[in-house]
Enzyme design. Structure first.
Site, PDB file in Angstrom:
ATOM      1  N   ARG A 184       0.852  -1.192   0.000  1.00  0.00           N
ATOM      2  CA  ARG A 184       0.000   0.000   0.000  1.00  0.00           C
ATOM      3  C   ARG A 184       0.884   1.236   0.000  1.00  0.00           C
ATOM      4  O   ARG A 184       1.897   1.290   0.694  1.00  0.00           O
ATOM      5  CB  ARG A 184      -0.936   0.024   1.223  1.00  0.00           C
ATOM      6  CG  ARG A 184      -2.023  -1.040   1.227  1.00  0.00           C
ATOM      7  CD  ARG A 184      -3.030  -0.849   0.115  1.00  0.00           C
ATOM      8  NE  ARG A 184      -4.113  -1.823   0.157  1.00  0.00           N
ATOM      9  CZ  ARG A 184      -4.096  -3.017  -0.423  1.00  0.00           C
ATOM     10  NH1 ARG A 184      -2.998  -3.390  -1.080  1.00  0.00           N
ATOM     11  NH2 ARG A 184      -5.132  -3.826  -0.357  1.00  0.00           N
ATOM     12  N   HIS A 241      -1.334  -1.363  -9.933  1.00  0.00           N
ATOM     13  CA  HIS A 241      -1.918  -2.176  -8.860  1.00  0.00           C
ATOM     14  C   HIS A 241      -2.466  -3.499  -9.408  1.00  0.00           C
ATOM     15  O   HIS A 241      -3.659  -3.794  -9.307  1.00  0.00           O
ATOM     16  CB  HIS A 241      -3.030  -1.418  -8.134  1.00  0.00           C
ATOM     17  CG  HIS A 241      -3.267  -1.952  -6.750  1.00  0.00           C
ATOM     18  ND1 HIS A 241      -3.874  -1.225  -5.750  1.00  0.00           N
ATOM     19  CD2 HIS A 241      -2.970  -3.159  -6.178  1.00  0.00           C
ATOM     20  CE1 HIS A 241      -3.957  -1.948  -4.640  1.00  0.00           C
ATOM     21  NE2 HIS A 241      -3.410  -3.127  -4.877  1.00  0.00           N
ATOM     22  N   GLU A 287      -5.924   6.017  -6.428  1.00  0.00           N
ATOM     23  CA  GLU A 287      -6.131   5.018  -7.474  1.00  0.00           C
ATOM     24  C   GLU A 287      -7.568   5.063  -7.960  1.00  0.00           C
ATOM     25  O   GLU A 287      -8.477   5.285  -7.160  1.00  0.00           O
ATOM     26  CB  GLU A 287      -5.794   3.620  -6.939  1.00  0.00           C
ATOM     27  CG  GLU A 287      -4.331   3.447  -6.552  1.00  0.00           C
ATOM     28  CD  GLU A 287      -3.999   2.036  -6.085  1.00  0.00           C
ATOM     29  OE1 GLU A 287      -4.906   1.169  -6.099  1.00  0.00           O
ATOM     30  OE2 GLU A 287      -2.843   1.787  -5.706  1.00  0.00           O
TER      31      GLU A 287
END
Length: 323
Positions: free
Chosen positions: A236, A285, A265
């Site tokens: 993260r 991601h 994001e």
């Protein structure tokens, strides 16, 4: 029940074997990303069960208040994107299996792919080849170097094994209970955080983002890294103090980074500093984004829905709502 699935970008879930668990229900799948409250409230107005794909969409109080039919939010892993108190107040159950006992091989594999890509400059070399240039630099081998695992959980343990297979020395830093598990697994443990950041040639972050870990990697930590070192973050973005990594890379310590996660994001800003630095490898991601991993995750998520429909909700993170 009316079930809505958000953010299934590539319409993957319908093709998974586990999707059959939802047979008999009305399922709506959205393939784009929307965060505006008005748009989401319209999409979800008849939704009784909401399925989330990780933290792609924020579910906060203003939205929850406009969804009177919503009874269950089903997802997997941590839930910083959901206002749990607001859900409880509105009688909405949140089910989320924390899957502590199931290794995430997809995330570990992506981590290792980024390590190799960054150390051997694979994206940069490919880009050069596409523009007619031949060999733009010299990479670094992994064998004999030190791999630092910061946070020794199910993913970190798997990445440690990959490092050993490549002939690296593995060094672990984590909270005491995790350090003890690392010792029991045969890995070396750093005497302190300062030494850990100084000693490692590659550091990979593997922690959940919770209150105690937010900003756990500071500018001072990064400044202790070697100018030849690589920092990898597939966990993260919030584990690192905002802006600290960009500034550290510009200062030359560490010399490289490989990043799969961002403060905001989806990341749409092509001018984001990490995307503009030549010593950074970035991916959007995708650590958990494989068909195999989706089958594991959504089998759990759909089991939660089936259990709720049968009258016994499972993996409830706000048990007060049941009262």
């Amino acid at each position: 029940m009316n079930i809505t699935i958000l953010d299934d970008y590539f319409d993957t879930l319908r093709g998974l074997p586990c999707f059959r668990k939802l047979d008999g229900h009305t399922v709506t799948v959205w393939n784009d990303h929307v965060q505006e409250v008005d748009a989401l409230a319209e999409r979800l107005r008849d939704t009784e069960v909401l399925v989330l794909i990780r933290e792609r969409t924020q579910i906060r109080a203003p939205l929850i208040a406009r969804l009177p039919k919503l009874k269950l939010i089903s997802q997997r892993s941590v839930f910083p994107h959901i206002d749990i108190d607001a859900c409880t107040a509105r009688g909405v159950i949140v089910s989320s299996n924390q899957h502590a006992g199931s290794p995430s091989y997809a995330a570990a594999e992506l981590t290792w792919g980024l390590v190799i890509a960054a150390m051997r400059q694979i994206p940069q070399q490919m880009q050069a080849l596409q523009t007619g240039r031949w060999q733009i630099g010299v990479g670094r081998s992994l064998r004999g170097r030190t791999l630092g695992i910061y946070g020794y959980g199910r993913i970190g343990a798997e990445v440690a094994r990959y490092g050993a297979a490549f002939g690296m020395k593995v060094l672990v830093w984590a909270r005491e209970a995790s350090r003890q598990r690392a010792r029991e697994d045969g890995w070396d443990v750093a005497p302190d955080k300062h030494t850990f950041f100084e000693a490692c040639d590659v550091i990979s972050l593997h922690m959940r983002l919770v209150k105690d870990t937010r900003g756990i990697v500071t500018a001072q930590d990064l400044s202790k890294m070697k100018p030849t070192a690589l920092l990898v973050n597939t966990s993260r973005a919030g584990l690192i103090v905002p802006g600290a990594l960009e500034h550290a890379l510009q200062a030359g310590r560490p010399g490289m980074a490989a990043v799969d996660v961002y403060d905001e994001e989806p990341l749409r800003d092509v001018q984001h500093p990490l995307l503009r630095l030549p010593n950074v490898v970035c991916t959007p991601h995708i650590g958990y984004v494989t068909e195999d991993e989706y089958e594991i995750q959504f089998s759990d998520i759909f089991d939660q829905i089936v259990s709720y429909a049968a009258g016994y909700p499972i993996h409830v993170v706000n048990p007060d709502v049941l009262a």
